[in-house]
Design a protein around this motif. Structure first.
Motif, PDB file in Angstrom:
ATOM      1  N   ALA A 124      31.146  29.233  21.472  1.00  0.00           N
ATOM      2  CA  ALA A 124      30.974  29.951  22.730  1.00  0.00           C
ATOM      3  C   ALA A 124      32.322  30.528  23.143  1.00  0.00           C
ATOM      4  O   ALA A 124      33.382  30.113  22.649  1.00  0.00           O
ATOM      5  N   LEU A 125      32.276  31.494  24.051  1.00  0.00           N
ATOM      6  CA  LEU A 125      33.487  32.087  24.617  1.00  0.00           C
ATOM      7  C   LEU A 125      33.597  31.667  26.073  1.00  0.00           C
ATOM      8  O   LEU A 125      32.622  31.734  26.826  1.00  0.00           O
ATOM      9  N   TYR A 126      34.778  31.234  26.452  1.00  0.00           N
ATOM     10  CA  TYR A 126      35.029  30.800  27.825  1.00  0.00           C
ATOM     11  C   TYR A 126      35.930  31.823  28.499  1.00  0.00           C
ATOM     12  O   TYR A 126      36.983  32.193  27.966  1.00  0.00           O
ATOM     13  N   LEU A 127      35.528  32.303  29.679  1.00  0.00           N
ATOM     14  CA  LEU A 127      36.274  33.310  30.433  1.00  0.00           C
ATOM     15  C   LEU A 127      36.658  32.743  31.787  1.00  0.00           C
ATOM     16  O   LEU A 127      35.830  32.139  32.480  1.00  0.00           O
ATOM     17  N   THR A 128      37.882  32.951  32.182  1.00  0.00           N
ATOM     18  CA  THR A 128      38.317  32.537  33.513  1.00  0.00           C
ATOM     19  C   THR A 128      39.267  33.581  34.076  1.00  0.00           C
ATOM     20  O   THR A 128      40.109  34.125  33.362  1.00  0.00           O
ATOM     21  N   GLN A 129      39.132  33.883  35.363  1.00  0.00           N
ATOM     22  CA  GLN A 129      39.966  34.900  35.984  1.00  0.00           C
ATOM     23  C   GLN A 129      41.403  34.419  36.152  1.00  0.00           C
ATOM     24  O   GLN A 129      41.670  33.226  36.279  1.00  0.00           O
ATOM     25  N   ASP A 130      42.300  35.363  36.202  1.00  0.00           N
ATOM     26  CA  ASP A 130      43.734  35.089  36.266  1.00  0.00           C
ATOM     27  C   ASP A 130      44.176  34.820  37.709  1.00  0.00           C
ATOM     28  O   ASP A 130      44.962  35.561  38.290  1.00  0.00           O
ATOM     29  N   LYS A 131      43.608  33.739  38.318  1.00  0.00           N
ATOM     30  CA  LYS A 131      43.992  33.312  39.672  1.00  0.00           C
ATOM     31  C   LYS A 131      43.929  34.469  40.669  1.00  0.00           C
ATOM     32  O   LYS A 131      44.821  34.668  41.489  1.00  0.00           O
ATOM     33  N   LEU A 132      42.858  35.242  40.587  1.00  0.00           N
ATOM     34  CA  LEU A 132      42.710  36.403  41.449  1.00  0.00           C
ATOM     35  C   LEU A 132      41.931  36.033  42.698  1.00  0.00           C
ATOM     36  O   LEU A 132      41.062  35.170  42.677  1.00  0.00           O
ATOM     37  N   HIS A 133      42.221  36.709  43.793  1.00  0.00           N
ATOM     38  CA  HIS A 133      41.396  36.564  44.984  1.00  0.00           C
ATOM     39  C   HIS A 133      41.685  37.718  45.937  1.00  0.00           C
ATOM     40  O   HIS A 133      42.726  38.364  45.861  1.00  0.00           O
ATOM     41  N   PHE A 134      40.737  37.984  46.802  1.00  0.00           N
ATOM     42  CA  PHE A 134      40.932  38.889  47.922  1.00  0.00           C
ATOM     43  C   PHE A 134      41.126  38.046  49.175  1.00  0.00           C
ATOM     44  O   PHE A 134      40.548  36.966  49.311  1.00  0.00           O
ATOM     45  N   ASN A 135      41.938  38.563  50.095  1.00  0.00           N
ATOM     46  CA  ASN A 135      42.221  37.823  51.331  1.00  0.00           C
ATOM     47  C   ASN A 135      41.259  38.214  52.441  1.00  0.00           C
ATOM     48  O   ASN A 135      41.062  39.392  52.728  1.00  0.00           O
ATOM     49  N   LEU A 136      40.686  37.214  53.085  1.00  0.00           N
ATOM     50  CA  LEU A 136      39.844  37.436  54.253  1.00  0.00           C
ATOM     51  C   LEU A 136      40.745  37.601  55.473  1.00  0.00           C
ATOM     52  O   LEU A 136      41.533  36.719  55.790  1.00  0.00           O
ATOM     53  N   ALA A 137      40.639  38.734  56.141  1.00  0.00           N
ATOM     54  CA  ALA A 137      41.513  39.007  57.275  1.00  0.00           C
ATOM     55  C   ALA A 137      40.898  38.542  58.596  1.00  0.00           C
ATOM     56  O   ALA A 137      41.601  38.014  59.469  1.00  0.00           O
ATOM     57  N   SER A 149      36.187  41.238  57.564  1.00  0.00           N
ATOM     58  CA  SER A 149      37.241  42.199  57.246  1.00  0.00           C
ATOM     59  C   SER A 149      38.107  41.621  56.134  1.00  0.00           C
ATOM     60  O   SER A 149      38.512  40.463  56.182  1.00  0.00           O
ATOM     61  N   VAL A 150      38.396  42.461  55.133  1.00  0.00           N
ATOM     62  CA  VAL A 150      39.056  41.993  53.918  1.00  0.00           C
ATOM     63  C   VAL A 150      40.251  42.882  53.619  1.00  0.00           C
ATOM     64  O   VAL A 150      40.158  44.115  53.713  1.00  0.00           O
ATOM     65  N   PHE A 151      41.370  42.269  53.261  1.00  0.00           N
ATOM     66  CA  PHE A 151      42.516  43.041  52.775  1.00  0.00           C
ATOM     67  C   PHE A 151      42.210  43.555  51.379  1.00  0.00           C
ATOM     68  O   PHE A 151      41.831  42.790  50.492  1.00  0.00           O
ATOM     69  N   GLY A 175      38.591  50.471  57.250  1.00  0.00           N
ATOM     70  CA  GLY A 175      38.928  50.260  58.650  1.00  0.00           C
ATOM     71  C   GLY A 175      39.920  51.296  59.141  1.00  0.00           C
ATOM     72  O   GLY A 175      39.951  52.437  58.664  1.00  0.00           O
ATOM     73  N   ASN A 176      40.789  50.872  60.056  1.00  0.00           N
ATOM     74  CA  ASN A 176      41.764  51.802  60.649  1.00  0.00           C
ATOM     75  C   ASN A 176      42.805  52.240  59.639  1.00  0.00           C
ATOM     76  O   ASN A 176      43.439  53.276  59.801  1.00  0.00           O
ATOM     77  N   ASN A 177      43.032  51.435  58.632  1.00  0.00           N
ATOM     78  CA  ASN A 177      43.926  51.854  57.544  1.00  0.00           C
ATOM     79  C   ASN A 177      43.263  51.495  56.220  1.00  0.00           C
ATOM     80  O   ASN A 177      42.308  50.737  56.169  1.00  0.00           O
ATOM     81  N   ASN A 178      43.770  52.039  55.161  1.00  0.00           N
ATOM     82  CA  ASN A 178      43.113  51.875  53.877  1.00  0.00           C
ATOM     83  C   ASN A 178      43.259  50.477  53.285  1.00  0.00           C
ATOM     84  O   ASN A 178      42.695  50.193  52.237  1.00  0.00           O
ATOM     85  N   GLU A 179      44.044  49.625  53.937  1.00  0.00           N
ATOM     86  CA  GLU A 179      44.222  48.286  53.413  1.00  0.00           C
ATOM     87  C   GLU A 179      43.153  47.327  53.907  1.00  0.00           C
ATOM     88  O   GLU A 179      43.076  46.190  53.455  1.00  0.00           O
ATOM     89  N   ILE A 180      42.348  47.740  54.879  1.00  0.00           N
ATOM     90  CA  ILE A 180      41.314  46.880  55.424  1.00  0.00           C
ATOM     91  C   ILE A 180      39.943  47.443  55.076  1.00  0.00           C
ATOM     92  O   ILE A 180      39.654  48.621  55.285  1.00  0.00           O
ATOM     93  N   LEU A 181      39.093  46.575  54.504  1.00  0.00           N
ATOM     94  CA  LEU A 181      37.692  46.908  54.268  1.00  0.00           C
ATOM     95  C   LEU A 181      36.856  45.976  55.132  1.00  0.00           C
ATOM     96  O   LEU A 181      37.224  44.819  55.340  1.00  0.00           O
TER      97      LEU A 181
END
Length: 495
Positions: A124-137, A149-151, A175-181
């Motif tokens: 089998a193949l095992y996949l794991t993300q490289d410690k990635l995450h999005f920040n909840l604002a 709201s998410v950065f 949102g008000n700037n492109n860094e906030i969704l």
């Protein structure tokens, strides 16, 4: 039968031996995404033709051919041979050449990928993300809708970014700037989609080329110490609210009840607030663990209850290390009870823990032709030499394959005393020479501490056993404060 695996720049190459005439010109190799807690059906995501070159069959799995698939933070891909309309599991000989490290290149620039052998001798193949995450604002809960709201870190070349709740995705807006969704969704839609009293996991779903969707954890990060917390949506009796969970440390343990009991609610009621126990192996010797698997007939592992049988299966199959590599715990706790108390016996050119409480009761054991028993008490020099070779191999592999895992040595020791029902201290009625066994335990622990970078837990107070212990009086069944002290020390070590 799979003979060999090689890593390519963008995938893997498999060399297959056709022992049963199951492969023909129309055969192909199928990659299926294993079902998970959100997606219950295995999904075919890739199919590659098999080529015959110089009397052997070769197939390349190119990850660049991947398309129209949704991937969670951890994934497992299973491999099958397709002949006509039939799917055959791709079995592997345990002596085959299989790379156990991760590939140098990352799948989609997001996932580390490695091969591993399953318990039933399949690949089998095992996949794991490289410690990635999005920040909840920010989170806002109203009577009939919730807004998150998410950065947006702009870290991926994604076509689209959405909020995902379990398997449902929701459109995001800038949102008000492109860094906030931010995403707004109707409470009643969720209440109609999921049963009451459900915790829903939150992700950010990014869409890449070829309609590949990747789900990445949505976390809240403390700006001062950069520690993260998981968030979930909790549904309970038609009420929806945001639930914050401290990130639980993923751990594994190899040893005995003196370690395992710390992760049992009978002894530490709230341990699950801090830790998730991924894998445990009980009462095995390190020598046994690092030796070759032993073939056995399940029906011959008899005269035991299911729990005892599972311990014997573990000791015979030697899968603990492979499981650690696939599960990637953040901490591994070791105690060497199996070597100190039981020792080993040699058979089938391999070693088995001489667990006289379990395996020696079985038909499997009685039918063995040649058994050579040895332990620290009767064969100190020979046993210690073989044990050092085994623990060296074990720790070298874990240091390489578990780069983010803290190794913790539990310096437990036997006690000769216990509290009776009236809290009087009495001597345990046993022929066990605990002073000698504790000296052996010192020797094993000291070798590891002197040669490897490990942390230690040593519950220093002079705790003893207790008559009303859940498992009865024994040299490693301690009074309640032992387990509370251990957990407190472990939390300090892993913060």
């Amino acid at each position: 039968m799979l003979k060999k695996i090689e890593y390519l720049n963008d995938g893997i190459r498999l060399y297959i031996e056709d022992l049963n005439g199951k492969i023909n010109e129309a055969s192909s190799l199928v990659v299926k995404q294993r079902s998970n807690k959100h997606v219950k059906i295995s999904n075919e995501i890739l199919r590659s033709l098999i080529k015959k070159i110089d009397n052997q069959y070769i197939v390349d799995i190119n990850f660049s051919d991947l398309r129209s698939v949704t991937l969670y933070p951890v994934e497992i891909f299973d491999l099958y041979l397709a002949k006509d309309a039939e799917l055959l599991p791709l079995e592997i000989n345990r002596n085959s050449e299989i790379p156990t490290n991760y590939m140098n290149t990352k799948l989609l620039n997001i996932y580390y990928v490695k091969t591993y052998m399953t318990n039933d001798n399949r690949i089998a193949l095992y996949l794991t993300q490289d410690k990635l995450h999005f920040n909840l604002a920010k989170t806002e809960c109203y009577e009939d809708f919730v807004q998150l709201s998410v950065f947006d870190q702009k870290q991926f070349n994604q076509i689209k970014t959405e909020l995902a709740i379990n398997t449902h995705s929701f459109r995001t807006h800038s949102g008000n700037n492109n860094e906030i969704l931010y995403s707004t969704f109707n409470v009643f839609d969720l209440l109609n989609s999921y049963p009451e009293s459900t915790d829903l996991e939150l992700y950010v779903q990014i869409t890449l080329n070829k309609n590949i969707k990747v789900l990445i954890n949505l976390l809240a990060e403390n700006e001062y110490n950069h520690q993260t917390k998981n968030f979930s949506l909790s549904l309970n009796k038609n009420v929806i609210f945001i639930k914050s969970n401290e990130k639980k440390l993923k751990i594994a343990a190899f040893g005995s009840c003196v370690t395992r009991d710390n992760f049992n609610s009978k002894f530490n009621l709230n341990y699950k607030n801090h830790f998730e126990l991924l894998r445990y192996q009980n009462q095995s010797s390190i020598i046994s663990l690092m030796s070759k698997p032993i073939p056995y007939n399940t029906k011959k592992i008899d005269n035991l209850n299911q729990y005892e049988q599972n311990d014997v299966f573990d000791d015979l199959e030697k899968n603990f290390l492979n499981d650690l590599i696939s599960k990637q715990p953040e901490a591994l706790i070791l105690d060497f009870f199996g070597d100190v108390y039981f020792g080993c016996f040699k058979t089938h050119s391999s070693y088995i823990t001489n667990n006289r409480w379990k395996i020696t009761k079985t038909s499997f054991y009685r039918e063995l032709n040649e058994v050579t028993t040895f332990n620290l008490n009767t064969n100190l020099s020979e046993y210690f030499t073989l044990w050092k070779q085994s623990i060296d191999k074990f720790l070298q592999i874990t240091n390489k394959e578990l780069p983010n895992c803290k190794i913790i040595l539990h310096k437990a020791r036997f006690t000769g005393m216990y509290y009776d029902e009236e809290q009087n201290i009495k001597k345990i009625n046993s022929d066990t020479d605990i002073e000698l066994l504790n000296a052996f335990w010192d020797q094993l622990d000291d070798y590891v501490i002197s040669n490897y970078e490990v942390s230690t837990i040593n519950v220093k107070q002079n705790y003893i056993s207790i008559a009303d212990h859940a498992w009865g009086i024994f040299h490693l069944h301690f009074e309640p404060n032992y387990y509370k002290n251990f957990l407190s020390e472990l939390i300090k070590l892993t913060q």
